[in-house]
Design a protein around this motif. Structure first.
Motif, PDB file in Angstrom:
ATOM      1  N   VAL A  37       0.846  -1.193   0.000  1.00  0.00           N
ATOM      2  CA  VAL A  37       0.000   0.000   0.000  1.00  0.00           C
ATOM      3  C   VAL A  37       0.880   1.241   0.000  1.00  0.00           C
ATOM      4  O   VAL A  37       1.795   1.382   0.814  1.00  0.00           O
ATOM      5  CB  VAL A  37      -0.934   0.013   1.236  1.00  0.00           C
ATOM      6  N   ARG A  38       0.580   2.139  -0.920  1.00  0.00           N
ATOM      7  CA  ARG A  38       1.377   3.363  -1.045  1.00  0.00           C
ATOM      8  C   ARG A  38       0.556   4.623  -0.827  1.00  0.00           C
ATOM      9  O   ARG A  38       1.101   5.723  -0.819  1.00  0.00           O
ATOM     10  CB  ARG A  38       2.034   3.404  -2.431  1.00  0.00           C
ATOM     11  N   GLY A  39      -0.758   4.479  -0.658  1.00  0.00           N
ATOM     12  CA  GLY A  39      -1.585   5.663  -0.485  1.00  0.00           C
ATOM     13  C   GLY A  39      -2.869   5.366   0.270  1.00  0.00           C
ATOM     14  O   GLY A  39      -3.283   4.214   0.388  1.00  0.00           O
ATOM     15  N   VAL A  40      -3.492   6.431   0.764  1.00  0.00           N
ATOM     16  CA  VAL A  40      -4.726   6.319   1.534  1.00  0.00           C
ATOM     17  C   VAL A  40      -5.742   7.320   0.994  1.00  0.00           C
ATOM     18  O   VAL A  40      -5.422   8.508   0.808  1.00  0.00           O
ATOM     19  CB  VAL A  40      -4.484   6.598   3.027  1.00  0.00           C
ATOM     20  N   LEU A  41      -6.960   6.853   0.737  1.00  0.00           N
ATOM     21  CA  LEU A  41      -8.074   7.719   0.373  1.00  0.00           C
ATOM     22  C   LEU A  41      -8.942   7.924   1.613  1.00  0.00           C
ATOM     23  O   LEU A  41      -9.377   6.949   2.232  1.00  0.00           O
ATOM     24  CB  LEU A  41      -8.922   7.086  -0.731  1.00  0.00           C
ATOM     25  N   LEU A  42      -9.189   9.164   1.973  1.00  0.00           N
ATOM     26  CA  LEU A  42      -9.981   9.476   3.153  1.00  0.00           C
ATOM     27  C   LEU A  42     -11.253  10.211   2.777  1.00  0.00           C
ATOM     28  O   LEU A  42     -11.213  11.173   1.998  1.00  0.00           O
ATOM     29  CB  LEU A  42      -9.173  10.353   4.121  1.00  0.00           C
ATOM     30  N   ASP A  43     -12.375   9.763   3.315  1.00  0.00           N
ATOM     31  CA  ASP A  43     -13.611  10.528   3.232  1.00  0.00           C
ATOM     32  C   ASP A  43     -13.487  11.720   4.179  1.00  0.00           C
ATOM     33  O   ASP A  43     -12.548  11.805   4.976  1.00  0.00           O
ATOM     34  CB  ASP A  43     -14.787   9.636   3.620  1.00  0.00           C
ATOM     35  N   ILE A  44     -14.421  12.653   4.109  1.00  0.00           N
ATOM     36  CA  ILE A  44     -14.341  13.858   4.939  1.00  0.00           C
ATOM     37  C   ILE A  44     -15.524  13.944   5.898  1.00  0.00           C
ATOM     38  O   ILE A  44     -15.371  13.771   7.101  1.00  0.00           O
ATOM     39  CB  ILE A  44     -14.255  15.125   4.059  1.00  0.00           C
ATOM     40  N   SER A  45     -16.717  14.192   5.369  1.00  0.00           N
ATOM     41  CA  SER A  45     -17.898  14.340   6.221  1.00  0.00           C
ATOM     42  C   SER A  45     -18.220  13.021   6.909  1.00  0.00           C
ATOM     43  O   SER A  45     -18.350  11.981   6.260  1.00  0.00           O
ATOM     44  CB  SER A  45     -19.104  14.799   5.395  1.00  0.00           C
ATOM     45  N   GLY A  46     -18.340  13.054   8.228  1.00  0.00           N
ATOM     46  CA  GLY A  46     -18.636  11.857   8.990  1.00  0.00           C
ATOM     47  C   GLY A  46     -17.428  10.989   9.279  1.00  0.00           C
ATOM     48  O   GLY A  46     -17.537  10.003  10.002  1.00  0.00           O
ATOM     49  N   VAL A  47     -16.279  11.332   8.702  1.00  0.00           N
ATOM     50  CA  VAL A  47     -15.035  10.605   8.948  1.00  0.00           C
ATOM     51  C   VAL A  47     -14.013  11.508   9.637  1.00  0.00           C
ATOM     52  O   VAL A  47     -13.430  11.150  10.657  1.00  0.00           O
ATOM     53  CB  VAL A  47     -14.457  10.029   7.642  1.00  0.00           C
ATOM     54  N   LEU A  48     -13.817  12.700   9.079  1.00  0.00           N
ATOM     55  CA  LEU A  48     -12.926  13.667   9.710  1.00  0.00           C
ATOM     56  C   LEU A  48     -13.686  14.589  10.655  1.00  0.00           C
ATOM     57  O   LEU A  48     -13.160  14.979  11.697  1.00  0.00           O
ATOM     58  CB  LEU A  48     -12.202  14.503   8.653  1.00  0.00           C
ATOM     59  N   PHE A  49     -14.913  14.947  10.264  1.00  0.00           N
ATOM     60  CA  PHE A  49     -15.687  15.835  11.131  1.00  0.00           C
ATOM     61  C   PHE A  49     -17.180  15.609  10.949  1.00  0.00           C
ATOM     62  O   PHE A  49     -17.630  15.120   9.911  1.00  0.00           O
ATOM     63  CB  PHE A  49     -15.329  17.304  10.863  1.00  0.00           C
ATOM     64  N   ASP A  50     -17.923  15.951  11.988  1.00  0.00           N
ATOM     65  CA  ASP A  50     -19.379  16.047  11.900  1.00  0.00           C
ATOM     66  C   ASP A  50     -19.706  17.520  11.805  1.00  0.00           C
ATOM     67  O   ASP A  50     -19.190  18.327  12.582  1.00  0.00           O
ATOM     68  CB  ASP A  50     -20.056  15.456  13.147  1.00  0.00           C
ATOM     69  N   GLY A  51     -20.543  17.887  10.852  1.00  0.00           N
ATOM     70  CA  GLY A  51     -20.752  19.311  10.649  1.00  0.00           C
ATOM     71  C   GLY A  51     -22.157  19.683  10.314  1.00  0.00           C
ATOM     72  O   GLY A  51     -23.014  18.842  10.052  1.00  0.00           O
TER      73      GLY A  51
END
Length: 210
Positions: free
Chosen positions: A11-25
């Motif tokens: 594995v050489r990379g990571v895909l990250l979601d934002i809403s609900g994963v990094l923050f609740d807004g």
């Protein structure tokens, strides 16, 4: 631990979601999920490539990144794959003129798009703009076309804000698909092409990312 080591081998990379994963807004605000700011910082210090892949369609890319920076995240616009800019590219490439059923928060993303005499419909999480009048207008545009094109910025069922669960664009897309007898083209998750575009930005193959 050995199982995780095997899973991450190569594995050489990571895909990250934002809403609900990094923050609740909510509109114009947000609360980082515990540990998320530190997790992003740690990933960026690692050997892994990091890219953020979101279905956010109520805030422009610039506004979303500004909010995340205010919340403490190390992130720039160039690191985010978002559906509105991707949709604009598709519209220009195919000569499409959309009727926009979208949130006012992302309308500026479409400033360079011709919306006169619509020959397609673009739908996103329009919030309060999901009125009968606007939905019916989208229906009428599609029914008047010989080859109707419905493009949706995502197809989620619901999402989470600090105030609770919120109905997402997918329910409204299903209504138009049923009424018009068509299938929407999805720009955003869960479309495989959307993830492929994010991987291309990272310069990676699918088996090299998590």
């Amino acid at each position: 631990m050995a199982a995780w080591g095997q899973r991450l081998a190569g594995v050489r990379g990571v895909l990250l979601d934002i809403s609900g994963v990094l923050f609740d807004g909510a509109e114009g605000s947000g609360v980082p999920i515990a540990g998320s700011v530190e997790a992003v910082a740690r990933l960026k210090r690692s050997r892994l490539k990091v890219r953020f892949c979101t279905n956010e369609s109520q805030k422009s890319l610039g506004d979303l990144v500004e909010l995340l920076q205010q919340l403490g995240f190390d992130i720039s616009e160039g690191e985010v794959t978002a559906p509105a800019p991707a949709t604009c590219l598709i519209l220009k490439e195919r000569g499409l003129r959309p009727y926009l059923l979208i949130s006012d928060g992302i309308r500026s993303e479409f400033d360079q798009i011709d919306t006169s005499n619509p020959n397609c419909v673009v739908i996103a999480d329009a919030g309060e703009s999901f009125s009968y009048q606007n939905m019916n207008k989208a229906f009428q545009v599609l029914m008047e076309l010989e080859n109707p094109v419905l493009i949706s910025l995502g197809k989620g069922r619901y999402y989470k804000e600090t105030s609770g669960l919120m109905l997402d664009v997918g329910a409204y897309v299903k209504a138009l698909e049923y009424a018009c007898g068509i299938e929407a083209e999805v720009v955003g998750k869960p479309s495989p092409e959307y993830f492929k575009s994010a991987l291309q930005e990272m310069g990676l193959e699918a088996h090299q990312a998590q």
